[in-house]
Design a protein around this motif. Structure first.
Motif, short mmCIF file in Angstrom:
data_model
loop_
_atom_site.label_atom_id
_atom_site.label_comp_id
_atom_site.label_asym_id
_atom_site.label_seq_id
_atom_site.Cartn_x
_atom_site.Cartn_y
_atom_site.Cartn_z
N ALA A 81 0.83 -1.20 0.00
CA ALA A 81 0.00 0.00 0.00
C ALA A 81 0.86 1.26 0.00
CB ALA A 81 -0.92 -0.01 1.21
N LYS A 82 1.94 1.24 0.76
CA LYS A 82 2.84 2.39 0.82
C LYS A 82 3.58 2.58 -0.50
CE LYS A 82 3.56 2.23 5.82
NZ LYS A 82 4.54 2.01 6.92
N GLN A 83 3.88 1.48 -1.19
CA GLN A 83 4.61 1.55 -2.45
C GLN A 83 3.74 2.09 -3.59
OE1 GLN A 83 6.42 -2.17 -3.58
NE2 GLN A 83 7.38 -1.33 -5.41
N THR A 84 2.43 2.03 -3.42
CA THR A 84 1.52 2.43 -4.51
C THR A 84 0.86 3.77 -4.25
OG1 THR A 84 -0.15 1.00 -3.46
CG2 THR A 84 1.03 0.11 -5.37
N GLU A 85 1.53 4.67 -3.57
CA GLU A 85 1.03 6.03 -3.37
C GLU A 85 0.74 6.68 -4.72
OE1 GLU A 85 -0.21 9.52 -1.70
OE2 GLU A 85 0.36 7.71 -0.58
N GLY A 86 -0.45 7.24 -4.87
CA GLY A 86 -0.82 7.90 -6.12
C GLY A 86 -1.48 6.97 -7.13
N PHE A 87 -1.59 5.69 -6.82
CA PHE A 87 -2.24 4.75 -7.72
C PHE A 87 -3.76 4.85 -7.59
CE2 PHE A 87 0.83 1.28 -9.23
CZ PHE A 87 1.92 2.13 -9.19
N SER A 88 -4.45 4.72 -8.72
CA SER A 88 -5.91 4.67 -8.69
C SER A 88 -6.36 3.24 -8.43
CB SER A 88 -6.48 5.13 -10.04
OG SER A 88 -6.17 4.19 -11.06
N CYS A 89 -7.66 3.05 -8.26
CA CYS A 89 -8.19 1.70 -8.07
C CYS A 89 -7.89 0.83 -9.29
CB CYS A 89 -9.71 1.76 -7.85
SG CYS A 89 -10.19 2.73 -6.41
N SER A 90 -8.03 1.40 -10.47
CA SER A 90 -7.73 0.65 -11.69
C SER A 90 -6.26 0.29 -11.77
CB SER A 90 -8.12 1.48 -12.92
OG SER A 90 -9.51 1.68 -12.98
N ASP A 91 -5.40 1.18 -11.31
CA ASP A 91 -3.96 0.90 -11.32
C ASP A 91 -3.63 -0.31 -10.44
OD1 ASP A 91 -3.53 3.10 -12.96
OD2 ASP A 91 -3.06 4.43 -11.27
N ILE A 92 -4.25 -0.37 -9.27
CA ILE A 92 -3.99 -1.49 -8.35
C ILE A 92 -4.56 -2.78 -8.91
CG2 ILE A 92 -4.50 -2.41 -6.05
CD1 ILE A 92 -4.33 0.48 -5.03
N ASP A 93 -5.74 -2.69 -9.49
CA ASP A 93 -6.33 -3.86 -10.15
C ASP A 93 -5.39 -4.39 -11.23
OD1 ASP A 93 -8.45 -5.69 -11.08
OD2 ASP A 93 -8.55 -4.34 -12.80
N TYR A 94 -4.83 -3.49 -12.03
CA TYR A 94 -3.92 -3.90 -13.09
C TYR A 94 -2.64 -4.50 -12.52
CZ TYR A 94 -0.76 -3.75 -17.07
OH TYR A 94 0.15 -4.09 -18.04
N ALA A 95 -2.11 -3.92 -11.44
CA ALA A 95 -0.90 -4.45 -10.81
C ALA A 95 -1.09 -5.88 -10.34
CB ALA A 95 -0.49 -3.55 -9.64
N VAL A 96 -2.25 -6.16 -9.77
CA VAL A 96 -2.54 -7.52 -9.30
C VAL A 96 -2.68 -8.48 -10.48
CG1 VAL A 96 -4.22 -8.98 -8.09
CG2 VAL A 96 -3.61 -6.74 -7.16
N ARG A 97 -3.38 -8.05 -11.52
CA ARG A 97 -3.54 -8.91 -12.70
C ARG A 97 -2.20 -9.15 -13.40
NH1 ARG A 97 -6.01 -6.65 -16.51
NH2 ARG A 97 -6.57 -4.60 -15.67
#
Length: 313
Positions: A227-243
């Motif tokens: 969570a700390k590493q993804t500062e500034g990420f949107s919900c879609s960005d996190i979804d894409y990172a997981v995929r």
């Protein structure tokens, strides 16, 4: 010709079978249980919308009615997703409409489509109508380039005036509040305007936990660090990172063995390596503009500002 066109459009937008129309979609899902984090937003929507539908007797006693909602903020933060989850939470009919679906090549054709949309929603009330890109559907009439849409804008304003009394609840979503017709923003049309921004650290952590709960993950996964590493990420960005992570470990697994039962666990390092190679989809300059929009339409202006939220999409 116009009537035929309207029927064909309704078949498309309501996902009708060719031989007859079917009811607007009754969404099946977990509702708010599928939303990671966003407790403040859930509370606001519950108090301003959900409770009045779930408890109609008490709502009638106190003359409380559900509010039409307008979600605005950066793209990729789950405005569309959350609208669908609201429909699941209260168990009402749901219709989603986009500018392309409401457009028409006929003179005043779009007006007929708008009227047909609300008529169909009334037949199956209570119904949520979700209007995506609402700044395109109800543009500011004072801008010269939008004057050709004045009739369509007027039609929407008329339909919004008494929609709630007919059991029609409208949820709009936009990335640009500045382009919406001012008359649509007054109380009685969109009573609550809600800014949905980028997810904060707690919401990002909840999202990672939600996604990885369904995947083969190493026991020592540190979601707080992600969570700390993804500062500034949107919900879609996190979804894409997981995929992207899942695809990476999948390809590693099949290279090691042809055994379809073989499992490689997703480790902290693999996830962090993927995140390192990604950039937030909303730039700092863009975010500044959205935050200025939030401040302009935020607290004290018939709206509710959610400074940072996040959820599964």
């Amino acid at each position: 010709m116009k009537d035929t066109g309207e029927k064909e459009w309704l078949k498309k937008i309501l996902k009708n079978k060719p031989e007859k129309m079917v009811e607007p979609e009754i969404r099946v899902g977990g509702g708010f249980a599928d939303v990671a984090g966003m407790d403040h937003l859930k509370s606001i929507v519950t108090e301003n919308f959900v409770n009045a539908i779930k408890y109609p007797k008490q709502a009638t006693l106190y003359n409380v009615k559900p509010a039409n909602l307008l979600f605005y903020g950066p793209p990729g933060c789950g405005k569309t997703y959350f609208a669908k989850k609201i429909a699941e939470e209260v168990g009402v009919s749901f219709i989603a409409a986009t500018p392309d679906e409401l457009g028409s090549t006929y003179i005043h054709g779009s007006q007929h489509k708008i009227r047909a949309l609300f008529d169909e929603a009334e037949k199956k009330a209570p119904t949520i109508i979700f209007l995506d890109e609402i700044d395109t559907l109800i543009p500011d009439r004072s801008i010269d380039e939008n004057k050709h849409q004045a009739n369509e804008t007027n039609e929407f304003l008329v339909m919004l005036n008494d929609s709630i009394s007919k059991g029609i609840y409208v949820i709009g979503a936009t990335n640009n509040m500045e382009n919406i017709e001012r008359a649509a923003l007054r109380p009685g049309r969109f009573d609550e305007r809600v800014y949905i921004g980028l997810p904060d650290v707690q919401s990002r952590k909840a999202m990672f936990e939600y996604y990885f709960d369904k995947l083969p993950v190493a026991e020592d996964m540190n979601y707080e660090a992600l969570a700390k590493q993804t500062e500034g990420f949107s919900c879609s960005d996190i979804d894409y990172a997981v995929r992207k992570t899942s695809k990476t470990i999948f390809n590693q697994a099949i290279k090691k063995t042809d055994d379809d039962d073989h499992i490689c666990l997703i480790t902290q390092k693999i996830v962090e390596d993927v995140i390192t190679n990604l950039k937030p989809s909303v730039s700092k300059n863009e975010l500044t503009k959205y935050e200025e929009m939030r401040d302009k339409y935020g607290f004290g202006k018939a709206s509710v500002a959610i400074r940072k939220v996040g959820f599964s999409i």
